[in-house]
Design a protein around this motif. Structure first.
Motif, PDB file in Angstrom:
ATOM      1  N   PRO A  75       7.567   5.019  -0.036  1.00 44.98           N
ATOM      2  CA  PRO A  75       7.366   4.041  -0.961  1.00 44.98           C
ATOM      3  C   PRO A  75       8.717   3.387  -1.349  1.00 44.98           C
ATOM      4  O   PRO A  75       8.874   2.420  -1.868  1.00 44.98           O
ATOM      5  CB  PRO A  75       6.684   4.919  -2.107  1.00 44.98           C
ATOM      6  CG  PRO A  75       5.781   5.898  -1.593  1.00 44.98           C
ATOM      7  CD  PRO A  75       6.552   6.413  -0.287  1.00 44.98           C
ATOM      8  N   THR A  76       9.717   4.385  -1.401  1.00 43.26           N
ATOM      9  CA  THR A  76      10.989   3.960  -2.129  1.00 43.26           C
ATOM     10  C   THR A  76      11.741   2.850  -0.837  1.00 43.26           C
ATOM     11  O   THR A  76      12.121   2.170  -1.096  1.00 43.26           O
ATOM     12  CB  THR A  76      11.856   5.420  -2.074  1.00 43.26           C
ATOM     13  OG1 THR A  76      11.073   6.140  -3.208  1.00 43.26           O
ATOM     14  CG2 THR A  76      13.475   4.946  -2.328  1.00 43.26           C
ATOM     15  N   THR A 129       3.592  -1.408   3.915  1.00 39.05           N
ATOM     16  CA  THR A 129       3.050  -0.062   3.729  1.00 39.05           C
ATOM     17  C   THR A 129       4.026   0.843   3.712  1.00 39.05           C
ATOM     18  O   THR A 129       5.111   0.609   4.215  1.00 39.05           O
ATOM     19  CB  THR A 129       2.015   0.347   4.932  1.00 39.05           C
ATOM     20  OG1 THR A 129       2.962   0.415   6.186  1.00 39.05           O
ATOM     21  CG2 THR A 129       0.956  -0.473   5.132  1.00 39.05           C
ATOM     22  N   GLY A 130       4.105   1.934   2.722  1.00 39.39           N
ATOM     23  CA  GLY A 130       4.845   2.806   2.466  1.00 39.39           C
ATOM     24  C   GLY A 130       3.986   4.143   2.332  1.00 39.39           C
ATOM     25  O   GLY A 130       3.939   4.644   0.993  1.00 39.39           O
ATOM     26  N   ILE A 131       3.224   4.712   3.452  1.00 35.68           N
ATOM     27  CA  ILE A 131       2.344   5.731   3.511  1.00 35.68           C
ATOM     28  C   ILE A 131       2.948   7.017   3.325  1.00 35.68           C
ATOM     29  O   ILE A 131       2.329   7.964   3.056  1.00 35.68           O
ATOM     30  CB  ILE A 131       1.163   5.546   4.279  1.00 35.68           C
ATOM     31  CG1 ILE A 131       0.815   4.230   4.095  1.00 35.68           C
ATOM     32  CG2 ILE A 131       0.012   6.706   4.475  1.00 35.68           C
ATOM     33  CD1 ILE A 131      -0.176   3.825   5.154  1.00 35.68           C
ATOM     34  N   GLY A 132       4.282   7.227   3.578  1.00 33.87           N
ATOM     35  CA  GLY A 132       4.870   8.325   3.249  1.00 33.87           C
ATOM     36  C   GLY A 132       5.031   9.520   4.206  1.00 33.87           C
ATOM     37  O   GLY A 132       4.764  10.701   3.800  1.00 33.87           O
ATOM     38  N   ILE A 135       0.853  -1.256  -0.265  1.00 31.31           N
ATOM     39  CA  ILE A 135       0.024  -0.070  -0.109  1.00 31.31           C
ATOM     40  C   ILE A 135       0.798   1.322  -0.109  1.00 31.31           C
ATOM     41  O   ILE A 135       1.707   1.504   0.967  1.00 31.31           O
ATOM     42  CB  ILE A 135      -0.811  -0.055   1.275  1.00 31.31           C
ATOM     43  CG1 ILE A 135      -1.887  -1.171   1.276  1.00 31.31           C
ATOM     44  CG2 ILE A 135      -1.520   1.283   1.288  1.00 31.31           C
ATOM     45  CD1 ILE A 135      -2.826  -1.197   2.492  1.00 31.31           C
ATOM     46  N   ILE A 136       0.762   1.898  -1.019  1.00 29.23           N
ATOM     47  CA  ILE A 136       1.774   3.253  -1.144  1.00 29.23           C
ATOM     48  C   ILE A 136       0.732   4.301  -1.327  1.00 29.23           C
ATOM     49  O   ILE A 136      -0.190   4.510  -1.983  1.00 29.23           O
ATOM     50  CB  ILE A 136       2.533   2.985  -2.565  1.00 29.23           C
ATOM     51  CG1 ILE A 136       3.641   1.778  -2.381  1.00 29.23           C
ATOM     52  CG2 ILE A 136       3.388   4.382  -3.083  1.00 29.23           C
ATOM     53  CD1 ILE A 136       4.194   1.527  -3.746  1.00 29.23           C
ATOM     54  N   ARG A 137       1.593   5.352  -0.681  1.00 29.09           N
ATOM     55  CA  ARG A 137       0.785   6.697  -0.726  1.00 29.09           C
ATOM     56  C   ARG A 137       2.033   7.588  -0.456  1.00 29.09           C
ATOM     57  O   ARG A 137       2.844   7.644   0.581  1.00 29.09           O
ATOM     58  CB  ARG A 137      -0.131   7.148   0.248  1.00 29.09           C
ATOM     59  CG  ARG A 137      -0.881   8.545  -0.018  1.00 29.09           C
ATOM     60  CD  ARG A 137      -1.703   8.974   0.866  1.00 29.09           C
ATOM     61  NE  ARG A 137      -2.538   9.929   0.698  1.00 29.09           N
ATOM     62  CZ  ARG A 137      -1.999  11.198   0.504  1.00 29.09           C
ATOM     63  NH1 ARG A 137      -0.787  11.644   0.561  1.00 29.09           N
ATOM     64  NH2 ARG A 137      -2.982  12.449   0.127  1.00 29.09           N
TER      65      ARG A 137
END
Length: 423
Positions: free
Chosen positions: A278-279, A256-259, A225-227
């Motif tokens: 995300p990276t 998760t990489g929700i930023g 899950i990316i944001r």
């Protein structure tokens, strides 16, 4: 106790609507002459071109969530910029729909527009506390449901190469994620399940995307899950009980990489693994692949070493067996050679005996044959009668008057057959 207003009217002495509205206005504004602090939820917020902010405030019921009180409110342009800026500095997000606020209001009444509230101040700390209260309530509900640790208890596949990604296709975070994976030496398979990541429809959109992934569960190793970065209010989407509950119970590992660097969402908490960006998720996946490759390379080196050691052992064993076979063959050959020599000597002795015996037998046979020679027979008084070159063996071969030769031991006589007598 409130003193009732005694206003007497009759058909002949009535009030105009305007008079009534003026009286209501005066009564309300005199009763609520000082600003009041009230708490409510913003259900709608609009800022018009002139800079005034118009809101709709609601108080929801504790059971069904339906509004049990509602009022229009306004923040005039002269105060809105100050209140909005102060709120965003304190909370990290702008004033928006769906948040609960503690505001200081002046009760107003307009003859045309009716009852409304003029907001003159706002306590941002209340909103922060309300957000935290909701977070804690959501966490407690997830723990009470028994799903809090479910996703973290899943054993992830090794490595995770088939990725189901829930993100907006146009998000910079998604592009960063894909580019980071493409820079690696590994062939990741990325399937995007596009979803809104902000706005009123975002929650439903995220759940629909996760539902679509679950329908194809066997095709993927994990869900990402990316944001990208965003305001605190935007990222509050991932404090949703509905999304967090779905992620906690998801059948695949969820990353998760929700930023956001400052806060951790509830979705981050229930996911198997959470990363800041995300990276960072892409980097983690590459590191996991690196670790798996290292394990495989170590296994390959171990196998190669074991094979080489086994080959060396087998080579030495074969060399030793070769020497043993050579020694055994040499011993057997010598034994057989000696045995053959003994057999040879024995056979030579037996052959000499056999040859001597046969020579003696042949000599005896020769003597016997010589005793049967024609000369010996003739010397015994026998004669051979010949007709030409052929010896006559029967009277059947002769006839009267035939000339024959009679051979004796010391010469041959010519004779004529005068008479033939058969026996």
């Amino acid at each position: 106790m409130t003193t009732p207003i005694d206003i007497r009217t009759s058909p002949s002495e009535s009030l105009t609507l305007y008079d009534l509205q003026r009286m209501v206005k005066g009564t309300l504004e005199s009763r609520f002459s000082q600003p009041l602090w009230i708490s409510a939820e913003i259900s709608e917020l609009k800022v018009n071109r002139s800079g005034h902010c118009y809101l709709n405030l609601v108080e929801k019921g504790s059971t069904d969530g339906a509004p049990r009180a509602e009022a229009r409110a306004v923040i005039w342009r002269s105060a809105y910029s100050t209140i909005a800026a102060m709120f965003e500095r304190a909370t990290g997000s702008p004033l928006t729909n769906g948040i609960r606020v503690l505001v200081r209001v002046v009760v107003t009444y307009h003859e045309i527009y009716g009852f409304s509230l003029q907001i003159v101040d706002l306590d941002a700390s209340y909103t922060l506390g309300e957000v935290e209260r909701r977070r804690r309530e959501t966490i407690a509900n997830l723990q009470a449901d028994g799903v809090w640790d479910m996703n973290r208890e899943i054993t992830p596949p090794r490595p995770m190469m088939r990725l189901a990604v829930v993100s907006s296709a146009t998000a910079a975070g998604y592009r960063d994620f894909v580019q980071e994976l493409q820079r690696s030496p590994y062939r990741f398979t990325i399937t995007l399940f596009e979803s809104l990541m902000q706005g009123d429809m975002a929650e439903d959109s995220v759940v629909r995307a996760l539902t679509a992934v679950a329908a194809r569960e066997e095709e993927f190793d994990c869900v990402v899950i990316i944001r990208g970065g965003g305001s605190t209010s935007d990222l509050a989407l991932f404090d949703s009980y509905r999304i967090a509950s779905y992620v906690a119970q998801f059948p695949l590992v969820v990353l998760t990489g929700i930023g956001h660097d400052k806060d951790v969402s509830i979705t981050d908490m229930v996911a198997h693994t959470s990363c800041k960006t995300p990276t960072a998720v892409a980097t983690l996946l590459v590191e996991i692949a690196d670790a798996e490759l290292s394990i495989v390379e170590n296994y390959a080196r171990d196998i190669s070493s074991l094979v080489e050691s086994r080959l060396n052992d087998e080579t030495l064993r074969i060399y030793t067996l070769g020497n043993d076979i050579e020694r055994m063959a040499s011993t057997i050959i010598n034994e057989e050679y000696n045995r053959l020599n003994l057999v040879k000597s024995s056979m030579q002795g037996r052959l000499q005996l056999i040859l001597a015996s046969e020579l003696q037998r042949l000599s005896s046979a020769e003597r016997s044959l010589k005793s049967y020679s024609i000369d010996n027979i003739l010397r015994l008084g026998f004669a051979v009668v010949r007709s030409g070159d052929n010896a006559l063996r029967s009277v059947e071969d002769a006839e009267v008057g035939q000339m024959v030769d009679v051979e004796l031991s010391d010469g041959v006589m010519a004779a004529e057959i005068k008479r033939i007598t058969k026996r």
